[in-house]
Write a protein that holds these residues in place. Structure first.
Motif, PDB file in Angstrom:
ATOM      1  N   GLU A   1      12.214   3.327   6.110  1.00 19.68           N
ATOM      2  CA  GLU A   1      11.164   4.118   6.755  1.00 19.68           C
ATOM      3  C   GLU A   1       9.768   3.518   6.579  1.00 19.68           C
ATOM      4  O   GLU A   1       8.824   3.905   7.265  1.00 19.68           O
ATOM      5  CB  GLU A   1      11.188   5.569   6.242  1.00 19.68           C
ATOM      6  CG  GLU A   1      10.781   5.743   4.789  1.00 19.68           C
ATOM      7  CD  GLU A   1      11.882   5.513   3.757  1.00 19.68           C
ATOM      8  OE1 GLU A   1      11.637   5.843   2.586  1.00 19.68           O
ATOM      9  OE2 GLU A   1      12.975   4.999   4.112  1.00 19.68           O
ATOM     10  N   LEU A   2       9.626   2.548   5.668  1.00 16.10           N
ATOM     11  CA  LEU A   2       8.321   1.935   5.411  1.00 16.10           C
ATOM     12  C   LEU A   2       8.070   0.683   6.245  1.00 16.10           C
ATOM     13  O   LEU A   2       6.976   0.117   6.192  1.00 16.10           O
ATOM     14  CB  LEU A   2       8.177   1.618   3.921  1.00 16.10           C
ATOM     15  CG  LEU A   2       8.226   2.849   3.011  1.00 16.10           C
ATOM     16  CD1 LEU A   2       8.144   2.432   1.551  1.00 16.10           C
ATOM     17  CD2 LEU A   2       7.125   3.831   3.357  1.00 16.10           C
ATOM     18  N   LEU A   3       9.049   0.272   7.016  1.00 11.55           N
ATOM     19  CA  LEU A   3       8.877  -0.876   7.900  1.00 11.55           C
ATOM     20  C   LEU A   3       7.768  -0.570   8.905  1.00 11.55           C
ATOM     21  O   LEU A   3       7.783   0.462   9.560  1.00 11.55           O
ATOM     22  CB  LEU A   3      10.185  -1.178   8.627  1.00 11.55           C
ATOM     23  CG  LEU A   3      10.265  -2.476   9.403  1.00 11.55           C
ATOM     24  CD1 LEU A   3      10.076  -3.668   8.476  1.00 11.55           C
ATOM     25  CD2 LEU A   3      11.602  -2.579  10.110  1.00 11.55           C
ATOM     26  N   GLY A   4       6.751  -1.423   8.963  1.00 11.77           N
ATOM     27  CA  GLY A   4       5.614  -1.217   9.859  1.00 11.77           C
ATOM     28  C   GLY A   4       4.447  -0.464   9.230  1.00 11.77           C
ATOM     29  O   GLY A   4       3.388  -0.348   9.836  1.00 11.77           O
ATOM     30  N   ALA A   5       4.632   0.019   8.002  1.00  5.73           N
ATOM     31  CA  ALA A   5       3.553   0.731   7.297  1.00  5.73           C
ATOM     32  C   ALA A   5       2.591  -0.278   6.672  1.00  5.73           C
ATOM     33  O   ALA A   5       2.871  -1.477   6.600  1.00  5.73           O
ATOM     34  CB  ALA A   5       4.146   1.625   6.213  1.00  5.73           C
ATOM     35  N   LYS A   6       1.471   0.203   6.190  1.00 12.60           N
ATOM     36  CA  LYS A   6       0.546  -0.654   5.438  1.00 12.60           C
ATOM     37  C   LYS A   6       1.173  -0.937   4.074  1.00 12.60           C
ATOM     38  O   LYS A   6       1.743  -0.043   3.453  1.00 12.60           O
ATOM     39  CB  LYS A   6      -0.802   0.015   5.287  1.00 12.60           C
ATOM     40  CG  LYS A   6      -1.518   0.150   6.609  1.00 12.60           C
ATOM     41  CD  LYS A   6      -2.984   0.439   6.385  1.00 12.60           C
ATOM     42  CE  LYS A   6      -3.665   0.487   7.725  1.00 12.60           C
ATOM     43  NZ  LYS A   6      -4.670  -0.528   7.868  1.00 12.60           N
ATOM     44  N   GLY A   7       1.047  -2.170   3.622  1.00 11.08           N
ATOM     45  CA  GLY A   7       1.675  -2.594   2.377  1.00 11.08           C
ATOM     46  C   GLY A   7       1.256  -1.795   1.160  1.00 11.08           C
ATOM     47  O   GLY A   7       2.092  -1.416   0.344  1.00 11.08           O
ATOM     48  N   GLU A   8      -0.029  -1.534   1.028  1.00 13.93           N
ATOM     49  CA  GLU A   8      -0.526  -0.774  -0.136  1.00 13.93           C
ATOM     50  C   GLU A   8       0.047   0.635  -0.146  1.00 13.93           C
ATOM     51  O   GLU A   8       0.437   1.155  -1.193  1.00 13.93           O
ATOM     52  CB  GLU A   8      -2.058  -0.728  -0.130  1.00 13.93           C
ATOM     53  CG  GLU A   8      -2.721  -2.069  -0.370  1.00 13.93           C
ATOM     54  CD  GLU A   8      -2.611  -2.547  -1.812  1.00 13.93           C
ATOM     55  OE1 GLU A   8      -2.387  -1.722  -2.720  1.00 13.93           O
ATOM     56  OE2 GLU A   8      -2.741  -3.765  -2.019  1.00 13.93           O
ATOM     57  N   ALA A   9       0.105   1.262   1.025  1.00 12.60           N
ATOM     58  CA  ALA A   9       0.661   2.618   1.123  1.00 12.60           C
ATOM     59  C   ALA A   9       2.152   2.600   0.801  1.00 12.60           C
ATOM     60  O   ALA A   9       2.653   3.480   0.090  1.00 12.60           O
ATOM     61  CB  ALA A   9       0.419   3.188   2.513  1.00 12.60           C
ATOM     62  N   ALA A  10       2.860   1.590   1.307  1.00 16.22           N
ATOM     63  CA  ALA A  10       4.296   1.469   1.038  1.00 16.22           C
ATOM     64  C   ALA A  10       4.552   1.305  -0.455  1.00 16.22           C
ATOM     65  O   ALA A  10       5.439   1.958  -1.017  1.00 16.22           O
ATOM     66  CB  ALA A  10       4.877   0.294   1.811  1.00 16.22           C
ATOM     67  N   ALA A  11       3.777   0.458  -1.105  1.00 22.00           N
ATOM     68  CA  ALA A  11       3.934   0.244  -2.545  1.00 22.00           C
ATOM     69  C   ALA A  11       3.684   1.537  -3.322  1.00 22.00           C
ATOM     70  O   ALA A  11       4.408   1.846  -4.267  1.00 22.00           O
ATOM     71  CB  ALA A  11       2.999  -0.860  -3.019  1.00 22.00           C
TER      72      ALA A  11
END
Length: 72
Positions: A15-25
């Motif tokens: 579900e994190l594919l395409g999200a901002k990296g910092e937010a995903a982390a």
């Protein structure tokens, strides 16, 4: 990988594919604070060993997640 990393919990975050990296982390860390979450820019050289306590978040030059984050 669930057999290899039994008891760790969730092993991937599609579900994190395409999200901002910092937010995903941040989401992954909130989901499981025992994991070591690394943001890695595409093209960077990394070690190849598998680790049950590590998640790499691969991002492009714009900081967008380009691969599904998973244990390893």
């Amino acid at each position: 990988m669930s057999g290899v990393c039994a008891g760790v919990g969730k092993s991937s975050w599609p579900e994190l594919l395409g999200a901002k990296g910092e937010a995903a982390a941040a989401i992954i860390s909130a989901n499981n604070p025992t994991l070591r979450v690394q943001i890695i820019e595409e093209g960077m050289v990394v070690t190849q060993e598998f680790r049950c306590n590590r998640v790499r978040v691969w991002v492009n030059k714009f900081g967008i997640v380009t691969l599904v984050p998973r244990l390893g």
